[in-house]
Motif scaffolding. Sequence first.
Motif, PDB file in Angstrom:
ATOM      1  N   PHE A   1       0.645  -1.442   0.543  1.00 47.60           N
ATOM      2  CA  PHE A   1      -0.103   0.204  -0.008  1.00 47.60           C
ATOM      3  C   PHE A   1       1.030   1.155   0.238  1.00 47.60           C
ATOM      4  CE2 PHE A   1      -3.712  -3.120   0.957  1.00 47.60           C
ATOM      5  CZ  PHE A   1      -4.083  -1.850   0.647  1.00 47.60           C
ATOM      6  N   MET A   2       2.411   0.808   0.125  1.00 47.86           N
ATOM      7  CA  MET A   2       3.218   2.171  -0.474  1.00 47.86           C
ATOM      8  C   MET A   2       3.147   2.524  -1.890  1.00 47.86           C
ATOM      9  SD  MET A   2       6.369   1.696   2.354  1.00 47.86           S
ATOM     10  CE  MET A   2       7.130   3.117   1.384  1.00 47.86           C
ATOM     11  N   VAL A   3       3.152   1.365  -2.997  1.00 51.41           N
ATOM     12  CA  VAL A   3       3.278   1.724  -3.640  1.00 51.41           C
ATOM     13  C   VAL A   3       1.600   2.364  -4.682  1.00 51.41           C
ATOM     14  CG1 VAL A   3       3.700   0.183  -6.126  1.00 51.41           C
ATOM     15  CG2 VAL A   3       5.169   0.025  -3.977  1.00 51.41           C
ATOM     16  N   ASN A   4       0.453   0.935  -3.840  1.00 48.93           N
ATOM     17  CA  ASN A   4      -1.105   1.663  -4.211  1.00 48.93           C
ATOM     18  C   ASN A   4      -1.668   1.850  -3.218  1.00 48.93           C
ATOM     19  OD1 ASN A   4      -0.300  -0.263  -7.546  1.00 48.93           O
ATOM     20  ND2 ASN A   4       0.087  -1.847  -6.061  1.00 48.93           N
ATOM     21  N   THR A   5      -2.690   2.865  -3.948  1.00 47.65           N
ATOM     22  CA  THR A   5      -3.643   2.646  -2.966  1.00 47.65           C
ATOM     23  C   THR A   5      -4.877   2.318  -2.965  1.00 47.65           C
ATOM     24  OG1 THR A   5      -4.357   4.947  -3.941  1.00 47.65           O
ATOM     25  CG2 THR A   5      -2.845   5.071  -2.780  1.00 47.65           C
ATOM     26  N   PRO A   6      -6.088   1.861  -3.040  1.00 46.81           N
ATOM     27  CA  PRO A   6      -7.197   1.134  -2.646  1.00 46.81           C
ATOM     28  C   PRO A   6      -7.214   1.624  -4.437  1.00 46.81           C
ATOM     29  CG  PRO A   6      -7.065   1.236  -0.575  1.00 46.81           C
ATOM     30  CD  PRO A   6      -5.775   2.572  -1.229  1.00 46.81           C
ATOM     31  N   ASP A   7      -7.745   3.078  -4.409  1.00 45.97           N
ATOM     32  CA  ASP A   7      -8.391   4.041  -5.786  1.00 45.97           C
ATOM     33  C   ASP A   7      -7.630   3.682  -6.506  1.00 45.97           C
ATOM     34  OD1 ASP A   7      -9.846   5.559  -3.907  1.00 45.97           O
ATOM     35  OD2 ASP A   7      -9.143   7.367  -4.123  1.00 45.97           O
TER      36      ASP A   7
ATOM     37  N   ALA B   1      -8.068  -0.421  -7.472  1.00 45.81           N
ATOM     38  CA  ALA B   1      -9.268  -0.086  -8.145  1.00 45.81           C
ATOM     39  C   ALA B   1      -9.360   0.484  -9.924  1.00 45.81           C
ATOM     40  CB  ALA B   1     -10.419   1.267  -7.911  1.00 45.81           C
ATOM     41  N   ARG B   2      -8.766   1.486  -9.892  1.00 47.30           N
ATOM     42  CA  ARG B   2      -8.802   2.005 -11.847  1.00 47.30           C
ATOM     43  C   ARG B   2      -8.340   1.122 -12.975  1.00 47.30           C
ATOM     44  NH1 ARG B   2      -8.648   6.815  -8.833  1.00 47.30           N
ATOM     45  NH2 ARG B   2     -10.513   8.216  -9.262  1.00 47.30           N
ATOM     46  N   VAL B   3      -6.844   0.134 -11.547  1.00 46.21           N
ATOM     47  CA  VAL B   3      -5.964  -0.780 -12.765  1.00 46.21           C
ATOM     48  C   VAL B   3      -7.017  -1.644 -13.311  1.00 46.21           C
ATOM     49  CG1 VAL B   3      -4.733  -1.869 -12.681  1.00 46.21           C
ATOM     50  CG2 VAL B   3      -4.026  -0.317 -11.781  1.00 46.21           C
ATOM     51  N   HIS B   4      -7.803  -2.228 -12.048  1.00 45.13           N
ATOM     52  CA  HIS B   4      -8.824  -3.769 -12.650  1.00 45.13           C
ATOM     53  C   HIS B   4      -9.748  -2.828 -13.752  1.00 45.13           C
ATOM     54  CE1 HIS B   4      -6.976  -6.335  -9.661  1.00 45.13           C
ATOM     55  NE2 HIS B   4      -6.253  -5.810  -8.860  1.00 45.13           N
ATOM     56  N   LEU B   5     -10.623  -2.178 -13.224  1.00 42.91           N
ATOM     57  CA  LEU B   5     -11.774  -1.414 -14.147  1.00 42.91           C
ATOM     58  C   LEU B   5     -11.025  -1.501 -15.709  1.00 42.91           C
ATOM     59  CD1 LEU B   5     -13.572   1.026 -11.566  1.00 42.91           C
ATOM     60  CD2 LEU B   5     -14.200  -1.478 -12.284  1.00 42.91           C
ATOM     61  N   GLY B   6     -10.445  -0.565 -15.569  1.00 39.36           N
ATOM     62  CA  GLY B   6      -9.844  -0.491 -16.356  1.00 39.36           C
ATOM     63  C   GLY B   6     -10.228   0.047 -17.776  1.00 39.36           C
ATOM     64  N   ASP B   7     -10.031   0.936 -17.301  1.00 41.27           N
ATOM     65  CA  ASP B   7     -10.985   2.155 -18.126  1.00 41.27           C
ATOM     66  C   ASP B   7     -10.500   4.317 -17.486  1.00 41.27           C
ATOM     67  OD1 ASP B   7     -15.060   3.469 -18.668  1.00 41.27           O
ATOM     68  OD2 ASP B   7     -12.844   4.164 -19.780  1.00 41.27           O
ATOM     69  N   LYS B   8     -10.018   4.163 -18.445  1.00 43.34           N
ATOM     70  CA  LYS B   8      -9.731   6.054 -18.343  1.00 43.34           C
ATOM     71  C   LYS B   8     -10.511   6.946 -17.736  1.00 43.34           C
ATOM     72  CE  LYS B   8      -6.002   5.492 -21.754  1.00 43.34           C
ATOM     73  NZ  LYS B   8      -5.216   6.010 -23.234  1.00 43.34           N
ATOM     74  N   ASN B   9     -11.993   6.555 -18.265  1.00 41.95           N
ATOM     75  CA  ASN B   9     -12.940   7.820 -17.894  1.00 41.95           C
ATOM     76  C   ASN B   9     -13.690   7.049 -16.886  1.00 41.95           C
ATOM     77  OD1 ASN B   9     -12.592   9.584 -20.163  1.00 41.95           O
ATOM     78  ND2 ASN B   9     -13.200   7.694 -21.230  1.00 41.95           N
ATOM     79  N   VAL B  10     -13.146   5.879 -15.518  1.00 44.66           N
ATOM     80  CA  VAL B  10     -13.851   5.687 -14.952  1.00 44.66           C
ATOM     81  C   VAL B  10     -14.722   6.428 -13.824  1.00 44.66           C
ATOM     82  CG1 VAL B  10     -11.816   4.884 -13.307  1.00 44.66           C
ATOM     83  CG2 VAL B  10     -13.789   3.414 -12.931  1.00 44.66           C
ATOM     84  N   THR B  11     -14.975   6.157 -13.254  1.00 46.43           N
ATOM     85  CA  THR B  11     -16.056   7.753 -12.612  1.00 46.43           C
ATOM     86  C   THR B  11     -15.768   7.490 -10.753  1.00 46.43           C
ATOM     87  OG1 THR B  11     -17.978   6.271 -12.066  1.00 46.43           O
ATOM     88  CG2 THR B  11     -17.943   8.427 -13.768  1.00 46.43           C
ATOM     89  N   GLU B  12     -16.109   8.250 -10.558  1.00 46.41           N
ATOM     90  CA  GLU B  12     -15.720   8.635  -8.858  1.00 46.41           C
ATOM     91  C   GLU B  12     -16.387   6.953  -8.609  1.00 46.41           C
ATOM     92  OE1 GLU B  12     -12.834   9.184  -6.788  1.00 46.41           O
ATOM     93  OE2 GLU B  12     -12.219  10.182  -8.574  1.00 46.41           O
ATOM     94  N   GLU B  13     -17.925   6.912  -8.563  1.00 46.28           N
ATOM     95  CA  GLU B  13     -19.089   5.799  -8.041  1.00 46.28           C
ATOM     96  C   GLU B  13     -18.185   4.779  -8.345  1.00 46.28           C
ATOM     97  OE1 GLU B  13     -19.360   8.696  -9.460  1.00 46.28           O
ATOM     98  OE2 GLU B  13     -20.652  10.136  -8.166  1.00 46.28           O
ATOM     99  N   GLN B  14     -17.617   4.292  -9.968  1.00 48.80           N
ATOM    100  CA  GLN B  14     -17.282   3.003  -9.831  1.00 48.80           C
ATOM    101  C   GLN B  14     -16.349   2.945  -9.009  1.00 48.80           C
ATOM    102  OE1 GLN B  14     -16.699   4.438 -13.918  1.00 48.80           O
ATOM    103  NE2 GLN B  14     -18.042   2.423 -15.291  1.00 48.80           N
TER     104      GLN B  14
END
Length: 319
Positions: free
Chosen positions: A28-34, A37-50
């Motif tokens: 978690f020093m390298v990756n935050t939960p956010d 989430a963005r890596v696994h969702l794999g969408d550049k336009n992912v919303t905060e709700e997602q």
Amino acid sequence: MFNYILRRLAYSIPILLGVNIITFVLFFMVNTPDDMARVHLGDKNVTEEQVEQWKHERGYDLPLFFNTDITETIFYQKSVPLFLFQFGNSDQGRNINHDISQRMWPSLALAVPTMIVGLLINISLALLLIFFRGTYLDTTGVVIAVMLMSISGMFYIIGGQFLMSKLWHLVPISGYAYSFDAWRFLILPIVIGVISGIGTGTRWYRSIFFEEINKDYVRTARAKGLSEFKVLFTHVLHNAMIPILTGVVVVIPTLFMGSLIMETFFAIPGLGSYTIDAIQAQDFAIVRSMVFLGSVLYIIGLILTDISYTWVDPRVRLS
């Protein structure tokens, strides 16, 4: 003996807890939960709700370490079940316990023959060099061992795939089969694993035997009229078992966890490639589980090694 095993098991609890804390903090020093989430969702336009929904579904929306209720933290919910070997689901939704039960067999099928065959060959070659110590055969053998040690393991893998698979078409270049045909996919990585370890193994065991060959009990055995062959295989080999067992224990986690490089290059669906894939996918659940499992296996190996000392050397007593 029983009290000794209980003490070692008790010591293992803070060790495993420390490993968990270090793994957790480093990840978690390298990756935050956010970020996860963005890596696994794999969408550049992912919303905060997602992002928040992904974190909530996997329990990453809680505080990392500190909360008024300690059970409502990511560390507690992700680490405590490990001590019950409940690894839960990966961040991609797969059941980790099921994956381990499936992938452990290819890893064992690759690692066990490699270790056994390699051990027998390395010890035999080392004894042969000691038998002819001081001769041109010994010198030549040591030089070849150093040359083999100097060659990268990647050379053996790529060279073996090119010769055996691409050029001569003797075995498949990669893949695996969950049947008797699995040997066709395993024979090449096993041979490569044995050959790549000959240089290091032979020199290591030769140094052990060379240290034993000059001790007083060996001179006494020779004075009694025993042949050099019997001295080596009866006395020297037996008394060198403790350092040999110490070296073998390092391999025990690998037997189960698999070879990271070998399984990846040969596309063998073992735990080694499973771990590499999880690191690349930043799947913290799998990485945490594999690190914990490797630590448990290493501790078990140390305990078994200490117990085996009493079998090979009666002077060693555990209390």
